[in-house]
Scaffold this motif. Structure first.
Motif, PDB file in Angstrom:
ATOM      1  N   GLU A 124       0.807  -1.224   0.000  1.00 56.63           N
ATOM      2  CA  GLU A 124       0.000   0.000   0.000  1.00 56.63           C
ATOM      3  C   GLU A 124       0.843   1.279   0.000  1.00 56.63           C
ATOM      4  OE1 GLU A 124      -4.198  -0.727   2.007  1.00 56.63           O
ATOM      5  OE2 GLU A 124      -2.611  -0.759   3.513  1.00 56.63           O
ATOM      6  N   GLU A 125       2.103   1.173  -0.384  1.00 54.69           N
ATOM      7  CA  GLU A 125       2.950   2.376  -0.335  1.00 54.69           C
ATOM      8  C   GLU A 125       2.410   3.448  -1.264  1.00 54.69           C
ATOM      9  OE1 GLU A 125       5.988   5.337  -0.878  1.00 54.69           O
ATOM     10  OE2 GLU A 125       5.156   4.095  -2.467  1.00 54.69           O
ATOM     11  N   GLU A 126       1.985   3.039  -2.445  1.00 58.22           N
ATOM     12  CA  GLU A 126       1.550   4.024  -3.442  1.00 58.22           C
ATOM     13  C   GLU A 126       0.204   4.666  -3.100  1.00 58.22           C
ATOM     14  OE1 GLU A 126       3.631   5.129  -5.310  1.00 58.22           O
ATOM     15  OE2 GLU A 126       4.914   3.616  -6.223  1.00 58.22           O
ATOM     16  N   SER A 185      15.462   0.166  -0.638  1.00 57.32           N
ATOM     17  CA  SER A 185      15.856   0.533  -2.002  1.00 57.32           C
ATOM     18  C   SER A 185      14.602   0.968  -2.731  1.00 57.32           C
ATOM     19  CB  SER A 185      16.513  -0.657  -2.712  1.00 57.32           C
ATOM     20  OG  SER A 185      17.715  -1.001  -2.062  1.00 57.32           O
ATOM     21  N   ASP A 186      14.332   2.269  -2.703  1.00 51.38           N
ATOM     22  CA  ASP A 186      13.119   2.807  -3.339  1.00 51.38           C
ATOM     23  C   ASP A 186      13.356   4.265  -3.729  1.00 51.38           C
ATOM     24  OD1 ASP A 186      10.512   2.751  -4.249  1.00 51.38           O
ATOM     25  OD2 ASP A 186       9.618   3.198  -2.300  1.00 51.38           O
ATOM     26  N   THR A 187      14.620   4.582  -4.006  1.00 50.85           N
ATOM     27  CA  THR A 187      15.018   5.951  -4.353  1.00 50.85           C
ATOM     28  C   THR A 187      15.990   5.868  -5.537  1.00 50.85           C
ATOM     29  OG1 THR A 187      16.743   5.740  -2.672  1.00 50.85           O
ATOM     30  CG2 THR A 187      14.758   6.928  -2.026  1.00 50.85           C
ATOM     31  N   MET A 210       1.321  19.038  -1.189  1.00 54.90           N
ATOM     32  CA  MET A 210       2.373  19.907  -0.669  1.00 54.90           C
ATOM     33  C   MET A 210       3.508  19.021  -0.163  1.00 54.90           C
ATOM     34  SD  MET A 210      -0.224  22.487   1.225  1.00 54.90           S
ATOM     35  CE  MET A 210      -1.491  21.204   1.310  1.00 54.90           C
ATOM     36  N   ARG A 211       4.715  19.276  -0.661  1.00 53.28           N
ATOM     37  CA  ARG A 211       5.887  18.527  -0.184  1.00 53.28           C
ATOM     38  C   ARG A 211       6.497  19.300   0.970  1.00 53.28           C
ATOM     39  NH1 ARG A 211       6.356  13.302  -2.604  1.00 53.28           N
ATOM     40  NH2 ARG A 211       5.019  13.571  -4.399  1.00 53.28           N
ATOM     41  N   LEU A 212       6.851  18.588   1.997  1.00 54.95           N
ATOM     42  CA  LEU A 212       7.317  19.231   3.226  1.00 54.95           C
ATOM     43  C   LEU A 212       8.770  18.892   3.522  1.00 54.95           C
ATOM     44  CD1 LEU A 212       4.149  18.317   5.306  1.00 54.95           C
ATOM     45  CD2 LEU A 212       4.479  20.235   3.736  1.00 54.95           C
TER      46      LEU A 212
HETATM   47  N1  BES Z   1       9.624   5.392  -4.413  1.00 59.37           N
HETATM   48  C1  BES Z   1       8.777   6.543  -4.383  1.00 59.37           C
HETATM   49  C2  BES Z   1       9.391   7.726  -3.680  1.00 59.37           C
HETATM   50  C3  BES Z   1      10.662   8.261  -4.268  1.00 59.37           C
HETATM   51  C4  BES Z   1      10.904   8.243  -5.630  1.00 59.37           C
HETATM   52  C5  BES Z   1      11.605   8.782  -3.443  1.00 59.37           C
HETATM   53  C6  BES Z   1      12.090   8.731  -6.141  1.00 59.37           C
HETATM   54  C7  BES Z   1      12.771   9.295  -3.958  1.00 59.37           C
HETATM   55  C8  BES Z   1      13.028   9.258  -5.321  1.00 59.37           C
HETATM   56  C9  BES Z   1       7.465   6.162  -3.713  1.00 59.37           C
HETATM   57  O1  BES Z   1       6.960   4.938  -4.196  1.00 59.37           O
HETATM   58  C10 BES Z   1       6.431   7.209  -4.020  1.00 59.37           C
HETATM   59  O2  BES Z   1       6.053   7.319  -5.153  1.00 59.37           O
HETATM   60  N2  BES Z   1       5.967   7.956  -3.014  1.00 59.37           N
HETATM   61  C11 BES Z   1       4.920   8.891  -3.206  1.00 59.37           C
HETATM   62  C12 BES Z   1       4.210   9.157  -1.917  1.00 59.37           C
HETATM   63  C13 BES Z   1       3.142   8.167  -1.568  1.00 59.37           C
HETATM   64  C14 BES Z   1       2.473   8.559  -0.278  1.00 59.37           C
HETATM   65  C15 BES Z   1       2.120   8.026  -2.668  1.00 59.37           C
HETATM   66  C16 BES Z   1       5.445  10.205  -3.685  1.00 59.37           C
HETATM   67  O3  BES Z   1       6.594  10.577  -3.420  1.00 59.37           O
HETATM   68  O4  BES Z   1       4.674  10.896  -4.370  1.00 59.37           O
END
Ligand code: BES
Ligand code: MN
Ligand code: MN
Length: 458
Positions: A151-153, A178-180, A326-328
């Motif tokens: 459910e991360e997305e 590993s997600d960056t 909004m990104r914080l």
């Molecule tokens: N893996 C990403 C986040 C990410 C991507 C971090 C590239 C650094 C570089 C993650 O799966 C994602 O997409 N996160 C969402 C937030 C989530 C609450 C939907 C995002 O960043 O929009």
């Protein structure tokens, strides 16, 4: 270690074939019609972990999509690495913009094209294959626990509760994720921070029904126009956000810290060319690296209302909507920012309309230490496999659960990702380099060895 790397090289084709199988499962967490497919991806992760040699592998149900847990405790006295990742993916739309179908993984120019290839199935699978390689060559140097969620997305809404209830299973020393991304395949980097997120949906209602735009137009407030004006007023001519108190908690970086950050390799001409824009736009007084790394933002994600079908319809709509994120940055609080937004939005509204703000998921920003044993272990591992010391960077994206791990488990994370910003995650034609996939599988065992050795004072 030699043996492990040998095993990795010999099994490259099989690893890729197995990853393709996982990528064929459309585990889109946002869309309930894919629920069985999300479950199938969880099954696949479970089986992969079991085959790799993990114990107590279990699919843990939640109120949403399940979490897959597995562990290998070789000695309770040794350190434990908790690997976190996600097997759910973003929706594939617009599907017609994909060169090859999103769930039919295709290899082109050394890249794997498929939804989730980079974010995050490909990167999760590196961990499973690295673990398998260590197990098969008897070289796992410490304990490991896997927590792979679905459910991360969609905001990890059920993972928090699960973590609270399963603290006994999550005893460990560090979280490895590993997600960056890295800067480039010849410029390795490790993200040492992630932005937080406040996500809201707004609704503006004018007249109690859609009206004839000739009969009533000119006399009644148009919700779309009102919404656009409200949104426009939320940034000034310097692209500074005007919500009162928005920047209150932001920690300004010192001159030296900013200079350090701006040393990160970045080519503005290439950046613009890649995006097809003639000019960049953002908060005045800050560089692109700062705008995406250390500054908070407000972005529209979608806006709709009225008639958008074929031809024309003369209508003064009753309602208009928008999704806003909004990104914080560190020290800002998602809850507080959402509240500030709600109050401001209500105040901005003229009397001709009524407004509603629906908060969606949020998440707190994080900074991860660059002087910890785990960070050093990751840095040394990447230096070995890339032949260059990785640069610490600040990522613009969000992984909201990282802050929660810190709060609930008292554990810091290491963001050892292998993607590229150009991998088109969340977009059509998402891809992941075979180079990056293999580099990850080779680097992870080195991280484990370095972490075990450094922890033992070796
Ligand atoms: N893996 C990403 C986040 C990410 C991507 C971090 C590239 C650094 C570089 C993650 O799966 C994602 O997409 N996160 C969402 C937030 C989530 C609450 C939907 C995002 O960043 O929009
Ligand atoms: Mn991700
Ligand atoms: Mn994502």
């Amino acid at each position: 270690m030699e043996q492990t790397l040998d095993f990795v090289k010999k099994n490259e084709n099989r690893f890729l074939e197995e990853l393709f199988e996982l990528l064929r499962i459309p585990s889109v967490s946002a869309d309930s019609k894919y629920k069985p497919e999300v479950a199938r991806a969880a099954e696949f992760i479970r089986t992969s972990l079991q085959h790799a040699g993990a114990d107590n592998v279990e699919i843990c149900p939640t109120a949403g999509h399940p979490i897959v847990y597995g562990e290998k405790i070789i000695d309770p006295k040794l350190k434990t690495v908790i690997v976190y990742g996600h097997y759910d993916v973003q929706p594939a739309d617009p599907v017609n913009l994909w060169t090859t179908p999103p769930f039919e993984p295709t290899l082109r120019d050394g890249k794997i094209y498929a939804r989730g290839s980079c974010d995050d199935k490909g990167q999760v699978f590196m961990h499973i294959k690295a673990f398998e390689s260590m197990m098969k060559t008897n070289s796992l140097p410490c304990n490991v626990r896997f927590m792979i969620e679905g459910e991360e997305e969609v905001g990890s809404s059920n993972l928090g509760a699960w973590v609270k209830e399963n603290k006994h299973r999550l005893k460990g020393d560090v979280i490895l994720i590993s997600d960056t991304s890295i800067i480039a395949n010849d410029v390795p980097s490790i993200e040492a921070g992630l932005r937080g997120l406040s996500y809201v949906e707004v609704e503006v209602t004018g007249p109690n029904r859609d009206l004839h735009s000739g009969v009533y137009g000119g006399a009644v407030g148009n919700p779309i126009q009102v919404l656009c004006q409200m949104i426009t007023s939320m940034k000034d001519e310097n692209n500074h956000i005007t919500i009162p108190g928005f920047y209150e908690d932001v920690i300004e970086l010192s001159k030296d810290e900013r200079a350090e950050l701006n040393k990160t390799p970045y080519n503005e001409a290439e950046y613009k060319k890649d995006l097809g824009v003639n000019e960049l736009a953002g908060e005045r007084g800050y560089t692109t690296l700062e705008r995406t790394g250390i500054r908070p933002t407000l972005e529209l994600n979608g806006i709709w209302g009225g008639y958008t079908g074929e031809g024309s319809k003369t209508v003064l709509p009753s309602q208009a909507f928008a999704k806003i994120s909004m990104r914080l940055v560190p020290n800002q609080s998602s809850e507080k920012i959402t509240k500030l937004f709600e109050d401001h939005f209500a105040k901005l509204a003229p009397k001709s309309v009524r407004v509603k703000v629906r908060p969606h998921h949020g998440g707190e920003p994080v900074v991860t230490p660059t002087d910890s044993v785990a960070f050093k272990a990751a840095s040394m591992a990447m230096e070995t496999t890339f032949g260059k010391k990785p640069i610490p960077t600040r990522g613009g994206g969000s992984i909201p659960i990282v802050a929660l791990f810190e709060k609930e488990l008292g554990l810091k994370s290491v963001l050892m990702g292998f993607g590229l910003d150009s991998d088109l995650i969340h977009s059509p034609n998402e891809h992941y380099g075979v180079f990056n996939f293999m580099k990850g599988i080779e680097t992870i065992p080195l991280f484990f060895r370095n972490f075990a050795n450094l922890s033992a004072g070796k």
